[in-house]
Design a protein around this motif. Structure first.
Motif, PDB file in Angstrom:
ATOM      1  N   ASP A  13      12.946  18.467  30.695  1.00 32.68           N
ATOM      2  CA  ASP A  13      13.719  18.153  29.492  1.00 32.68           C
ATOM      3  C   ASP A  13      12.988  17.255  28.499  1.00 32.68           C
ATOM      4  O   ASP A  13      13.464  17.051  27.393  1.00 32.68           O
ATOM      5  N   SER A  37      16.778  22.778  31.089  1.00 27.99           N
ATOM      6  CA  SER A  37      17.845  22.379  32.013  1.00 27.99           C
ATOM      7  C   SER A  37      17.818  23.230  33.279  1.00 27.99           C
ATOM      8  O   SER A  37      17.310  24.352  33.289  1.00 27.99           O
ATOM      9  N   LEU A  61      17.062  15.987  35.468  1.00 25.86           N
ATOM     10  CA  LEU A  61      17.230  16.838  34.301  1.00 25.86           C
ATOM     11  C   LEU A  61      18.539  16.523  33.601  1.00 25.86           C
ATOM     12  O   LEU A  61      19.465  15.998  34.219  1.00 25.86           O
TER      13      LEU A  61
END
Length: 130
Positions: A13, A37, A61
């Motif tokens: 991310d 993601s 994440l």
């Protein structure tokens, strides 16, 4: 065009790390498909489990799923999927949460370490017979 035999799914991310990892993979002869993601990664993996030769995932994440979740799902779909985890803080959880025959890279790491880790795992797995 992506070379399916060397396509790696990257789950990260952080945009800077996405660019670093994708660049390192390309320089090492791999193609990278980057998502931000765990949810996106699992959707792609379920669409075509044989599309990717390796998974490279951050552990922490955005969203509900962690890198641990993504790796476990990838192995359920493809038991021989090489997995490389990236983390800045969760290395101590790897023995209990990581999938077998995986590699953990502690951040910060050198870009070449990404290519070395994936290459080492791929050398342990026979190529797909498709």
């Amino acid at each position: 065009m992506q070379n399916a035999s060397l396509l790696t799914l990257v789950v990260e991310d952080d945009l800077l790390i996405q660019d670093l990892v994708a660049g390192a993979l390309q320089e090492g002869g791999f193609e990278a498909e980057v998502v931000a993601s765990g949810e996106e990664a699992i959707t792609l993996l379920k669409e075509d489990p044989a599309k990717y030769r390796a998974l490279l995932t951050d552990i922490h994440l955005k969203g509900k799923l962690t890198g641990w979740d993504v790796a476990k799902t990838s192995r359920e779909l493809n038991p021989e999927m090489p997995v490389v985890y990236m983390t800045g803080a969760a290395a101590n959880e790897w023995p209990s949460h990581g999938v077998p025959n995986s590699i953990l890279l502690n951040k910060p790491f050198a870009p070449a370490q990404v290519v070395t880790a994936i290459s080492n795992l791929l050398n342990q797995v026979p190529p797909s017979q498709e």
